[in-house]
Write a protein that holds these residues in place. Structure first.
Motif, PDB file in Angstrom:
ATOM      1  N   ILE A   1     108.745  94.667  60.915  1.00  0.00           N
ATOM      2  CA  ILE A   1     107.376  95.119  61.178  1.00  0.00           C
ATOM      3  C   ILE A   1     107.118  96.441  60.462  1.00  0.00           C
ATOM      4  O   ILE A   1     107.789  97.434  60.741  1.00  0.00           O
ATOM      5  CB  ILE A   1     107.142  95.308  62.689  1.00  0.00           C
ATOM      6  CG1 ILE A   1     107.385  93.992  63.433  1.00  0.00           C
ATOM      7  CG2 ILE A   1     105.737  95.825  62.958  1.00  0.00           C
ATOM      8  CD1 ILE A   1     107.360  94.120  64.940  1.00  0.00           C
ATOM      9  N   PRO A   2     106.164  96.483  59.529  1.00  0.00           N
ATOM     10  CA  PRO A   2     105.847  97.750  58.856  1.00  0.00           C
ATOM     11  C   PRO A   2     105.378  98.791  59.864  1.00  0.00           C
ATOM     12  O   PRO A   2     104.627  98.481  60.789  1.00  0.00           O
ATOM     13  CB  PRO A   2     104.705  97.369  57.900  1.00  0.00           C
ATOM     14  CG  PRO A   2     104.851  95.900  57.690  1.00  0.00           C
ATOM     15  CD  PRO A   2     105.367  95.367  59.006  1.00  0.00           C
ATOM     16  N   GLY A   3     105.820 100.001  59.683  1.00  0.00           N
ATOM     17  CA  GLY A   3     105.407 101.084  60.570  1.00  0.00           C
ATOM     18  C   GLY A   3     106.605 101.833  61.105  1.00  0.00           C
ATOM     19  O   GLY A   3     107.160 102.695  60.439  1.00  0.00           O
TER      20      GLY A   3
ATOM     21  N   PHE B   1      96.891  97.196  62.292  1.00  0.00           N
ATOM     22  CA  PHE B   1      97.894  97.583  63.291  1.00  0.00           C
ATOM     23  C   PHE B   1      99.084  98.253  62.616  1.00  0.00           C
ATOM     24  O   PHE B   1      99.567  99.301  63.067  1.00  0.00           O
ATOM     25  CB  PHE B   1      98.332  96.333  64.056  1.00  0.00           C
ATOM     26  CG  PHE B   1      99.421  96.572  65.063  1.00  0.00           C
ATOM     27  CD1 PHE B   1      99.185  97.314  66.211  1.00  0.00           C
ATOM     28  CD2 PHE B   1     100.686  96.039  64.866  1.00  0.00           C
ATOM     29  CE1 PHE B   1     100.189  97.530  67.147  1.00  0.00           C
ATOM     30  CE2 PHE B   1     101.688  96.245  65.791  1.00  0.00           C
ATOM     31  CZ  PHE B   1     101.452  96.991  66.934  1.00  0.00           C
ATOM     32  N   PHE B   2      99.556  97.671  61.503  1.00  0.00           N
ATOM     33  CA  PHE B   2     100.681  98.235  60.751  1.00  0.00           C
ATOM     34  C   PHE B   2     100.356  99.646  60.248  1.00  0.00           C
ATOM     35  O   PHE B   2     101.180 100.551  60.321  1.00  0.00           O
ATOM     36  CB  PHE B   2     101.037  97.339  59.567  1.00  0.00           C
ATOM     37  CG  PHE B   2     101.687  96.034  59.954  1.00  0.00           C
ATOM     38  CD1 PHE B   2     102.222  95.839  61.213  1.00  0.00           C
ATOM     39  CD2 PHE B   2     101.774  94.986  59.043  1.00  0.00           C
ATOM     40  CE1 PHE B   2     102.822  94.639  61.570  1.00  0.00           C
ATOM     41  CE2 PHE B   2     102.372  93.784  59.383  1.00  0.00           C
ATOM     42  CZ  PHE B   2     102.893  93.600  60.652  1.00  0.00           C
ATOM     43  N   VAL B   3      99.134  99.812  59.705  1.00  0.00           N
ATOM     44  CA  VAL B   3      98.733 101.127  59.174  1.00  0.00           C
ATOM     45  C   VAL B   3      98.718 102.158  60.301  1.00  0.00           C
ATOM     46  O   VAL B   3      99.136 103.305  60.113  1.00  0.00           O
ATOM     47  CB  VAL B   3      97.355 101.037  58.486  1.00  0.00           C
ATOM     48  CG1 VAL B   3      96.822 102.434  58.171  1.00  0.00           C
ATOM     49  CG2 VAL B   3      97.452 100.233  57.188  1.00  0.00           C
TER      50      VAL B   3
ATOM     51  N   SER C   1     109.976  97.410  55.825  1.00  0.00           N
ATOM     52  CA  SER C   1     108.833  96.520  55.646  1.00  0.00           C
ATOM     53  C   SER C   1     107.622  97.249  55.074  1.00  0.00           C
ATOM     54  O   SER C   1     106.800  96.653  54.381  1.00  0.00           O
ATOM     55  CB  SER C   1     108.464  95.859  56.975  1.00  0.00           C
ATOM     56  OG  SER C   1     109.487  94.978  57.380  1.00  0.00           O
ATOM     57  N   THR C   2     107.513  98.543  55.369  1.00  0.00           N
ATOM     58  CA  THR C   2     106.454  99.342  54.749  1.00  0.00           C
ATOM     59  C   THR C   2     106.650  99.378  53.239  1.00  0.00           C
ATOM     60  O   THR C   2     105.707  99.211  52.460  1.00  0.00           O
ATOM     61  CB  THR C   2     106.461 100.781  55.304  1.00  0.00           C
ATOM     62  OG1 THR C   2     106.256 100.740  56.714  1.00  0.00           O
ATOM     63  CG2 THR C   2     105.370 101.621  54.662  1.00  0.00           C
ATOM     64  N   VAL C   3     107.891  99.576  52.815  1.00  0.00           N
ATOM     65  CA  VAL C   3     108.214  99.574  51.382  1.00  0.00           C
ATOM     66  C   VAL C   3     107.910  98.205  50.778  1.00  0.00           C
ATOM     67  O   VAL C   3     107.351  98.106  49.688  1.00  0.00           O
ATOM     68  CB  VAL C   3     109.694  99.952  51.162  1.00  0.00           C
ATOM     69  CG1 VAL C   3     110.064  99.854  49.685  1.00  0.00           C
ATOM     70  CG2 VAL C   3     109.976 101.351  51.689  1.00  0.00           C
TER      71      VAL C   3
ATOM     72  N   LEU D   1      95.507 100.910  68.406  1.00  0.00           N
ATOM     73  CA  LEU D   1      96.603 100.346  69.190  1.00  0.00           C
ATOM     74  C   LEU D   1      97.956 100.675  68.555  1.00  0.00           C
ATOM     75  O   LEU D   1      98.920 101.018  69.258  1.00  0.00           O
ATOM     76  CB  LEU D   1      96.436  98.827  69.311  1.00  0.00           C
ATOM     77  CG  LEU D   1      97.518  98.080  70.108  1.00  0.00           C
ATOM     78  CD1 LEU D   1      97.545  98.557  71.558  1.00  0.00           C
ATOM     79  CD2 LEU D   1      97.290  96.573  70.040  1.00  0.00           C
ATOM     80  N   GLY D   2      98.037 100.579  67.224  1.00  0.00           N
ATOM     81  CA  GLY D   2      99.267 100.924  66.510  1.00  0.00           C
ATOM     82  C   GLY D   2      99.658 102.367  66.737  1.00  0.00           C
ATOM     83  O   GLY D   2     100.837 102.686  66.969  1.00  0.00           O
TER      84      GLY D   2
END
Length: 240
Positions: free
Chosen positions: A163-165, A225-227, A26-28, A127-128
């Protein structure tokens, strides 16, 4: 880049990323700017819309983009599973350093679209990071390669794929099933792949609806959050 070509190329790299512990597919998808549309399409899945009587089936599911994306992703997974398994087992430290740096640079690319001085964005960014470090300390001592546990593993892994991450592969490492699944893909072991796939399918039917709602309602907060997830996952890979 033409949208269809972008989906084909991103599908290839998403498949490759999901084989690699540390990089989320998902990051990609976020980097290639196809994530939002993919989540919207997945969230659209329902029994009613999957009916043959649905005249808008092709439009509802963006099949002109989704089919090339999925085919490209499958080709990538099938052809590179053995190579990734070899690189990960034979050159683990160098491989993880490369992955960690890639993830950190990816997170810096995504930050440019965020209001970095917004306190809510900062809070969810932290939080991430916190969640990633908590997950990194979880240790599962026993792995059950049985039908129902494999369904659960599939659900968890695919949820993190969305979920990206933190990648689905990284979660499989935490659960202790990464090597089993990669070997099953490489050898097409249906005894493992079918229940694992059922878990993935269940996640596909449920999780995108939740993510799509959150993405539409709280896009910047969710991206922050993803970052946080991505940059902390990359740091953990580099530091070992």
């Amino acid at each position: 880049m033409n949208e269809k070509i972008r989906f084909i190329v991103s599908g290839f790299f998403v498949g490759l990323a999901e084989l690699i512990p540390g990089i989320s597919g998902s990051t990609v998808a976020l980097i290639f700017n196809v994530y939002e549309k993919l989540i919207r399409v997945f969230a659209n899945i329902s029994i009613k819309k999957l009916s043959p009587s649905n005249i808008d089936f092709k439009k509802d599911f963006e099949l002109n983009l989704l089919i090339p994306f999925i085919l490209s992703m499958i080709i990538s997974v099938v052809f590179f599973s053995r190579l990734i398994l070899f690189l990960y087992t034979a050159h683990t430290e160098v491989f993880e350093l490369f992955l960690g740096l890639t993830m950190i640079f990816a997170s810096l690319y995504l930050i440019k679209d965020l209001s970095i001085f917004n306190y809510k964005n900062i809070l969810f960014f932290i939080l991430g990071i916190f969640i990633t470090f908590i997950l990194s300390f979880i240790d599962f001592n026993s792995v059950k390669i049985e039908f129902f546990p494999l369904i659960v593993y599939g659900f968890i892994a695919f949820s993190f794929f969305l979920i990206p991450g933190i990648s689905g592969s990284a979660i499989m490492l935490v659960l202790g099933i990464y090597v089993y699944i990669i070997e099953a893909v490489a050898s097409i072991n249906l005894y493992i792949l079918i229940p694992f796939g059922l878990g993935c399918l269940t996640s596909l039917l449920l999780m995108p609806k939740v993510i799509n709602y959150l993405y539409n309602a709280y896009k910047e907060i969710l991206l922050s959050f993803f970052v946080g997830l991505i940059i902390s996952s990359g740091t953990i890979l580099i530091c070992g």
